[in-house]
Design a protein around this motif. Structure first.
Motif, PDB file in Angstrom:
ATOM      1  N   GLY A 270       0.789  -1.235   0.000  1.00 57.96           N
ATOM      2  CA  GLY A 270       0.000   0.000   0.000  1.00 57.96           C
ATOM      3  C   GLY A 270       0.818   1.282   0.000  1.00 57.96           C
ATOM      4  N   PRO A 271       1.789   1.437   0.924  1.00 56.07           N
ATOM      5  CA  PRO A 271       2.585   2.666   0.933  1.00 56.07           C
ATOM      6  C   PRO A 271       3.346   2.902  -0.372  1.00 56.07           C
ATOM      7  N   ALA A 272       3.747   1.828  -1.035  1.00 58.84           N
ATOM      8  CA  ALA A 272       4.485   1.977  -2.302  1.00 58.84           C
ATOM      9  C   ALA A 272       3.565   2.470  -3.414  1.00 58.84           C
ATOM     10  N   THR A 273       2.357   1.937  -3.474  1.00 58.05           N
ATOM     11  CA  THR A 273       1.433   2.401  -4.510  1.00 58.05           C
ATOM     12  C   THR A 273       0.981   3.838  -4.242  1.00 58.05           C
ATOM     13  N   LYS A 274       0.910   4.207  -2.954  1.00 55.69           N
ATOM     14  CA  LYS A 274       0.579   5.601  -2.624  1.00 55.69           C
ATOM     15  C   LYS A 274       1.719   6.537  -3.022  1.00 55.69           C
ATOM     16  N   LEU A 275       2.951   6.089  -2.804  1.00 50.69           N
ATOM     17  CA  LEU A 275       4.095   6.904  -3.225  1.00 50.69           C
ATOM     18  C   LEU A 275       4.108   7.037  -4.745  1.00 50.69           C
ATOM     19  N   ALA A 276       3.768   5.965  -5.441  1.00 50.48           N
ATOM     20  CA  ALA A 276       3.699   6.024  -6.908  1.00 50.48           C
ATOM     21  C   ALA A 276       2.690   7.073  -7.347  1.00 50.48           C
ATOM     22  N   ASP A 277       1.552   7.118  -6.662  1.00 51.80           N
ATOM     23  CA  ASP A 277       0.547   8.151  -6.950  1.00 51.80           C
ATOM     24  C   ASP A 277       1.120   9.548  -6.756  1.00 51.80           C
ATOM     25  N   ALA A 278       1.848   9.728  -5.649  1.00 45.02           N
ATOM     26  CA  ALA A 278       2.431  11.036  -5.337  1.00 45.02           C
ATOM     27  C   ALA A 278       3.465  11.444  -6.376  1.00 45.02           C
ATOM     28  N   VAL A 279       4.267  10.481  -6.838  1.00 44.12           N
ATOM     29  CA  VAL A 279       5.268  10.756  -7.875  1.00 44.12           C
ATOM     30  C   VAL A 279       4.580  11.212  -9.163  1.00 44.12           C
ATOM     31  N   ILE A 280       3.532  10.506  -9.552  1.00 43.99           N
ATOM     32  CA  ILE A 280       2.810  10.866 -10.785  1.00 43.99           C
ATOM     33  C   ILE A 280       2.239  12.278 -10.685  1.00 43.99           C
ATOM     34  N   THR A 281       1.602  12.586  -9.551  1.00 39.47           N
ATOM     35  CA  THR A 281       0.982  13.907  -9.373  1.00 39.47           C
ATOM     36  C   THR A 281       2.018  15.027  -9.398  1.00 39.47           C
ATOM     37  N   ALA A 282       3.062  14.881  -8.564  1.00 40.47           N
ATOM     38  CA  ALA A 282       4.067  15.939  -8.438  1.00 40.47           C
ATOM     39  C   ALA A 282       4.854  16.139  -9.729  1.00 40.47           C
ATOM     40  N   GLN A 283       5.261  15.035 -10.334  1.00 40.41           N
ATOM     41  CA  GLN A 283       6.152  15.166 -11.491  1.00 40.41           C
ATOM     42  C   GLN A 283       5.398  15.538 -12.766  1.00 40.41           C
ATOM     43  N   THR A 284       4.139  15.181 -12.849  1.00 37.65           N
ATOM     44  CA  THR A 284       3.334  15.656 -13.987  1.00 37.65           C
ATOM     45  C   THR A 284       3.215  17.174 -13.950  1.00 37.65           C
ATOM     46  N   ALA A 285       2.969  17.712 -12.748  1.00 37.67           N
ATOM     47  CA  ALA A 285       2.873  19.175 -12.588  1.00 37.67           C
ATOM     48  C   ALA A 285       4.201  19.846 -12.909  1.00 37.67           C
ATOM     49  N   GLU A 286       5.307  19.233 -12.506  1.00 32.50           N
ATOM     50  CA  GLU A 286       6.626  19.827 -12.761  1.00 32.50           C
ATOM     51  C   GLU A 286       6.987  19.756 -14.247  1.00 32.50           C
ATOM     52  N   ILE A 287       6.558  18.711 -14.916  1.00 30.02           N
ATOM     53  CA  ILE A 287       6.783  18.637 -16.375  1.00 30.02           C
ATOM     54  C   ILE A 287       6.071  19.791 -17.075  1.00 30.02           C
ATOM     55  N   GLU A 288       4.834  20.043 -16.677  1.00 33.07           N
ATOM     56  CA  GLU A 288       4.081  21.161 -17.263  1.00 33.07           C
ATOM     57  C   GLU A 288       4.796  22.489 -17.001  1.00 33.07           C
ATOM     58  N   GLN A 289       5.298  22.647 -15.769  1.00 30.89           N
ATOM     59  CA  GLN A 289       6.016  23.873 -15.414  1.00 30.89           C
ATOM     60  C   GLN A 289       7.284  24.019 -16.260  1.00 30.89           C
ATOM     61  N   MET A 290       8.039  22.934 -16.401  1.00 29.65           N
ATOM     62  CA  MET A 290       9.299  23.002 -17.157  1.00 29.65           C
ATOM     63  C   MET A 290       9.064  23.235 -18.641  1.00 29.65           C
ATOM     64  N   ASN A 291       8.010  22.642 -19.175  1.00 26.02           N
ATOM     65  CA  ASN A 291       7.709  22.888 -20.590  1.00 26.02           C
ATOM     66  C   ASN A 291       7.338  24.361 -20.837  1.00 26.02           C
ATOM     67  N   LYS A 292       6.649  24.962 -19.876  1.00 21.83           N
ATOM     68  CA  LYS A 292       6.344  26.396 -19.987  1.00 21.83           C
ATOM     69  C   LYS A 292       7.637  27.215 -19.926  1.00 21.83           C
ATOM     70  N   MET A 293       8.533  26.835 -19.056  1.00 19.72           N
ATOM     71  CA  MET A 293       9.808  27.543 -18.940  1.00 19.72           C
ATOM     72  C   MET A 293      10.623  27.410 -20.202  1.00 19.72           C
ATOM     73  N   LEU A 294      10.464  26.285 -20.905  1.00 16.51           N
ATOM     74  CA  LEU A 294      11.168  26.065 -22.163  1.00 16.51           C
ATOM     75  C   LEU A 294      10.437  26.704 -23.347  1.00 16.51           C
ATOM     76  N   GLY A 295       9.237  27.235 -23.092  1.00 13.81           N
ATOM     77  CA  GLY A 295       8.453  27.835 -24.156  1.00 13.81           C
ATOM     78  C   GLY A 295       7.764  26.823 -25.032  1.00 13.81           C
ATOM     79  N   LYS A 296       7.566  25.586 -24.501  1.00 11.27           N
ATOM     80  CA  LYS A 296       6.943  24.534 -25.290  1.00 11.27           C
ATOM     81  C   LYS A 296       5.441  24.460 -25.072  1.00 11.27           C
ATOM     82  N   SER A 297       4.929  25.235 -24.117  1.00 11.13           N
ATOM     83  CA  SER A 297       3.487  25.187 -23.893  1.00 11.13           C
ATOM     84  C   SER A 297       3.017  26.526 -23.336  1.00 11.13           C
TER      85      SER A 297
END
Length: 215
Positions: free
Chosen positions: A188-215
């Motif tokens: 359970g704790p591992a699948t919850k951490l996987a959820d947290a990784v997906i949420t946090a890193q998806t948001a950071e990808i969007e942020q970085m793409n904006k910084m790169l001018g890709k979105s």
């Protein structure tokens, strides 16, 4: 005299009967207690373990072990990249993002290392930063030693662009690994951490793409 003697005899008999009753009661009580003790100590009826104990004991499978082992190494490389930003990045936004990434992933490395130890598994050695060591292996999104060398030698705006490009790729790989854990993992704790990784890193990808001018 006869009446007196009869009174004494009656009194003695009454006392004797009373003593006998006391002895029988004591023996009966003792026998009952011993029987109870034998029943309580019987190995045939052990107290059941609470349900939470089995969960805490770490019901996990091979997918959980693979996730923790590989994500520790994946996170270590992201932290290594983030640490380079402190004196190489020109953008404060890049520096702030790098600090955030390190702050998120350092504690997760410790958490996953604790899981492996509790499962009797080996925590992978920290090879990040070692000269000539290629951490890329078969994990998605990992940088080669050549990529890391280029990033380390870059500075200013060149570093910012390279860092963002590489970290987007790195995060995409982490999300892929986390999705595999969610599909195949049991702990359970591992699948919850996987959820947290997906949420946090998806948001950071969007942020970085904006910084790169890709979105």
């Amino acid at each position: 005299m006869t009446a007196h003697r009869k009174l004494i005899r009656r009194t003695a008999l009454t006392a004797t009967a009373g003593m006998a009753a006391l002895v029988l009661t004591a023996c009966g009580g003792g026998g009952h207690d011993m029987g109870s003790m034998g029943s309580d100590s019987s190995p045939s009826a052990p107290a059941p373990a609470p349900a939470s104990a089995s969960a805490e004991a770490g019901e996990h499978n091979d997918a959980d072990v693979d996730f923790a082992t590989e994500m520790i190494q994946h996170h270590r490389q992201a932290v290594e990249m983030a640490e380079l930003a402190a004196d190489r990045a020109s953008s404060q936004e890049v520096k702030d993002l790098a600090t955030k990434i390190k702050g998120e992933q350092d504690p997760e490395i410790k958490t996953m290392s604790g899981w492996l130890t509790s499962w009797g598994e080996e925590v992978p050695a920290d090879m990040s930063g070692m000269e000539g060591h290629d951490m890329s292996s078969d994990m998605p999104g990992m940088m080669s030693s050549e990529d890391m060398d280029k990033l380390e030698k870059a500075s200013s705006a060149e570093f910012d662009r390279m860092f963002l490009d590489m970290m987007v790729q790195h995060h995409e790989g982490a999300i892929e690994m986390a999705e595999t854990e969610k599909a195949d993992g049991k702990y359970g704790p591992a699948t919850k951490l996987a959820d947290a990784v997906i949420t946090a890193q998806t948001a950071e990808i969007e942020q970085m793409n904006k910084m790169l001018g890709k979105s």
